[in-house]
Design a protein around this motif. Sequence first.
Motif, PDB file in Angstrom:
ATOM      1  N   GLY A  35      12.793  12.918 -14.390  1.00  0.00           N
ATOM      2  CA  GLY A  35      12.646  13.924 -13.349  1.00  0.00           C
ATOM      3  C   GLY A  35      12.021  13.444 -12.062  1.00  0.00           C
ATOM      4  N   ILE A  36      11.811  12.149 -11.918  1.00  0.00           N
ATOM      5  CA  ILE A  36      11.255  11.624 -10.676  1.00  0.00           C
ATOM      6  C   ILE A  36      12.390  11.514  -9.668  1.00  0.00           C
ATOM      7  N   GLY A  37      12.229  12.238  -8.533  1.00  0.00           N
ATOM      8  CA  GLY A  37      13.324  12.301  -7.580  1.00  0.00           C
ATOM      9  C   GLY A  37      12.858  12.487  -6.155  1.00  0.00           C
ATOM     10  N   SER A  38      13.661  13.158  -5.367  1.00  0.00           N
ATOM     11  CA  SER A  38      13.470  13.189  -3.920  1.00  0.00           C
ATOM     12  C   SER A  38      12.191  13.879  -3.467  1.00  0.00           C
ATOM     13  N   ALA A  39      11.566  14.681  -4.321  1.00  0.00           N
ATOM     14  CA  ALA A  39      10.316  15.360  -3.949  1.00  0.00           C
ATOM     15  C   ALA A  39       9.090  14.662  -4.534  1.00  0.00           C
ATOM     16  N   SER A  40       9.270  13.516  -5.183  1.00  0.00           N
ATOM     17  CA  SER A  40       8.210  12.899  -5.982  1.00  0.00           C
ATOM     18  C   SER A  40       7.397  11.871  -5.198  1.00  0.00           C
ATOM     19  N   THR A  41       6.159  11.695  -5.673  1.00  0.00           N
ATOM     20  CA  THR A  41       5.265  10.642  -5.192  1.00  0.00           C
ATOM     21  C   THR A  41       5.049   9.633  -6.313  1.00  0.00           C
ATOM     22  N   VAL A  42       5.218   8.360  -6.002  1.00  0.00           N
ATOM     23  CA  VAL A  42       5.041   7.287  -6.975  1.00  0.00           C
ATOM     24  C   VAL A  42       3.965   6.337  -6.457  1.00  0.00           C
ATOM     25  N   VAL A  43       3.050   5.951  -7.341  1.00  0.00           N
ATOM     26  CA  VAL A  43       2.030   4.961  -7.014  1.00  0.00           C
ATOM     27  C   VAL A  43       2.322   3.698  -7.818  1.00  0.00           C
ATOM     28  N   ASP A  44       2.388   2.579  -7.123  1.00  0.00           N
ATOM     29  CA  ASP A  44       2.627   1.279  -7.755  1.00  0.00           C
ATOM     30  C   ASP A  44       1.310   0.511  -7.723  1.00  0.00           C
ATOM     31  N   LEU A  45       0.653   0.393  -8.877  1.00  0.00           N
ATOM     32  CA  LEU A  45      -0.657  -0.245  -8.974  1.00  0.00           C
ATOM     33  C   LEU A  45      -0.496  -1.715  -9.359  1.00  0.00           C
ATOM     34  N   GLY A  46      -1.078  -2.599  -8.552  1.00  0.00           N
ATOM     35  CA  GLY A  46      -0.834  -4.024  -8.723  1.00  0.00           C
ATOM     36  C   GLY A  46       0.557  -4.343  -8.238  1.00  0.00           C
ATOM     37  N   ALA A  47       0.859  -3.886  -7.028  1.00  0.00           N
ATOM     38  CA  ALA A  47       2.236  -3.866  -6.531  1.00  0.00           C
ATOM     39  C   ALA A  47       2.778  -5.229  -6.154  1.00  0.00           C
ATOM     40  N   GLY A  48       1.919  -6.235  -6.018  1.00  0.00           N
ATOM     41  CA  GLY A  48       2.408  -7.544  -5.610  1.00  0.00           C
ATOM     42  C   GLY A  48       3.036  -7.483  -4.236  1.00  0.00           C
ATOM     43  N   THR A  49       4.216  -8.055  -4.102  1.00  0.00           N
ATOM     44  CA  THR A  49       4.895  -8.086  -2.806  1.00  0.00           C
ATOM     45  C   THR A  49       5.765  -6.858  -2.559  1.00  0.00           C
ATOM     46  N   GLY A  50       5.833  -5.941  -3.532  1.00  0.00           N
ATOM     47  CA  GLY A  50       6.491  -4.665  -3.299  1.00  0.00           C
ATOM     48  C   GLY A  50       7.931  -4.557  -3.725  1.00  0.00           C
ATOM     49  N   ALA A  51       8.409  -5.441  -4.594  1.00  0.00           N
ATOM     50  CA  ALA A  51       9.814  -5.386  -5.001  1.00  0.00           C
ATOM     51  C   ALA A  51      10.140  -4.073  -5.711  1.00  0.00           C
ATOM     52  N   PHE A  52       9.249  -3.626  -6.618  1.00  0.00           N
ATOM     53  CA  PHE A  52       9.516  -2.352  -7.285  1.00  0.00           C
ATOM     54  C   PHE A  52       9.393  -1.191  -6.303  1.00  0.00           C
ATOM     55  N   ALA A  53       8.349  -1.202  -5.479  1.00  0.00           N
ATOM     56  CA  ALA A  53       8.167  -0.122  -4.506  1.00  0.00           C
ATOM     57  C   ALA A  53       9.398   0.014  -3.620  1.00  0.00           C
ATOM     58  N   GLU A  54       9.950  -1.105  -3.207  1.00  0.00           N
ATOM     59  CA  GLU A  54      11.156  -1.099  -2.383  1.00  0.00           C
ATOM     60  C   GLU A  54      12.343  -0.533  -3.159  1.00  0.00           C
ATOM     61  N   ALA A  55      12.432  -0.868  -4.461  1.00  0.00           N
ATOM     62  CA  ALA A  55      13.564  -0.405  -5.278  1.00  0.00           C
ATOM     63  C   ALA A  55      13.534   1.098  -5.511  1.00  0.00           C
ATOM     64  N   ILE A  56      12.353   1.683  -5.646  1.00  0.00           N
ATOM     65  CA  ILE A  56      12.247   3.109  -5.946  1.00  0.00           C
ATOM     66  C   ILE A  56      12.211   3.961  -4.683  1.00  0.00           C
ATOM     67  N   VAL A 101      -4.941  -5.482  -4.789  1.00  0.00           N
ATOM     68  CA  VAL A 101      -6.271  -5.929  -4.402  1.00  0.00           C
ATOM     69  C   VAL A 101      -6.232  -7.142  -3.477  1.00  0.00           C
ATOM     70  N   SER A 102      -5.109  -7.840  -3.433  1.00  0.00           N
ATOM     71  CA  SER A 102      -4.985  -9.078  -2.662  1.00  0.00           C
ATOM     72  C   SER A 102      -4.622  -8.796  -1.201  1.00  0.00           C
ATOM     73  N   PRO A 103      -5.414  -9.280  -0.253  1.00  0.00           N
ATOM     74  CA  PRO A 103      -5.037  -9.109   1.161  1.00  0.00           C
ATOM     75  C   PRO A 103      -3.682  -9.730   1.484  1.00  0.00           C
ATOM     76  N   ALA A 104      -3.363 -10.868   0.877  1.00  0.00           N
ATOM     77  CA  ALA A 104      -2.080 -11.516   1.146  1.00  0.00           C
ATOM     78  C   ALA A 104      -0.918 -10.675   0.626  1.00  0.00           C
ATOM     79  N   MET A 105      -1.075 -10.072  -0.539  1.00  0.00           N
ATOM     80  CA  MET A 105      -0.033  -9.193  -1.072  1.00  0.00           C
ATOM     81  C   MET A 105       0.128  -7.955  -0.194  1.00  0.00           C
ATOM     82  N   VAL A 106      -0.974  -7.372   0.252  1.00  0.00           N
ATOM     83  CA  VAL A 106      -0.904  -6.177   1.100  1.00  0.00           C
ATOM     84  C   VAL A 106      -0.211  -6.501   2.415  1.00  0.00           C
ATOM     85  N   ALA A 107      -0.478  -7.682   2.973  1.00  0.00           N
ATOM     86  CA  ALA A 107       0.216  -8.093   4.197  1.00  0.00           C
ATOM     87  C   ALA A 107       1.721  -8.188   3.958  1.00  0.00           C
ATOM     88  N   ALA A 108       2.123  -8.727   2.797  1.00  0.00           N
ATOM     89  CA  ALA A 108       3.550  -8.821   2.463  1.00  0.00           C
ATOM     90  C   ALA A 108       4.162  -7.435   2.295  1.00  0.00           C
TER      91      ALA A 108
END
Length: 235
Positions: free
Chosen positions: A49-70, A82-89
């Motif tokens: 049921g996660i869809g167009s009205a949903s909020t998703v949190v990616d914890l330990g997101a790394g460079t954001g590949a999953f965040a970008e996919a969803i 937690v990593s400044p370098a990952m957050v910059a990416a």
Amino acid sequence: MARDDEPVWRLDELAHAGQEHLDALYVAGYDRKSSTDWGEDVADLRALGIGSASTVVDLGAGTGAFAEAIASHVRRVVAVDVSPAMVAALRARGIEAVQAGFLTYEHSGDPADAVMTWNSLHHLPDFWKAVALSRIASMLRPDGVLLLRDLVYSFDPADAASAIEAWLRAAPTDPAKGWTAEQLAEHIRIEHSTFTWLLEPMLARTGFEIKERHLSPNGIYAAYVCTRRPRATDS
């Protein structure tokens, strides 16, 4: 946002993140080293049921590949690392990013409908895993979804030597193609992967119901689809 009034007894997640994750050169090659097809995870969330009205949190997101996919399937994605370098990416990819960890991220806005964490919870010792899971439950709406993918051992402790040695033998020799035997051995020595029979009671105690569980044949990886049980205090 991360809190400024951190108690002196709280674990320093940045110090436990692994120095390589703080290195901009390592981060630049991370997606090649850790290539993942997120289609199954996206499909799992959409089926729940996660869809167009949903909020998703990616914890330990790394460079954001999953965040970008969803991102194209939901209203909001918050990528937390937690990593400044990952957050910059993450921000370079145009992803909403927060520099924080499991123990310091403070969710704002509507409760999360889903939380994803992939190969990150193992940075925390078991005491702090339980605290982190409790905090994840608190940011989710009732019946919200937790996707947990990590190095979680399902072999018997008596079989640890044979299971680990087989895992190391199967590792690539080229570090650009994945984690080498030397790197995996370092993970075992200094990081905090736990057993399924320790993690699963933590999930239950912190308010989650396991809906699906997938264990790798080598006993090294586990994937969980969980939902947050409603509480008496939920309005």
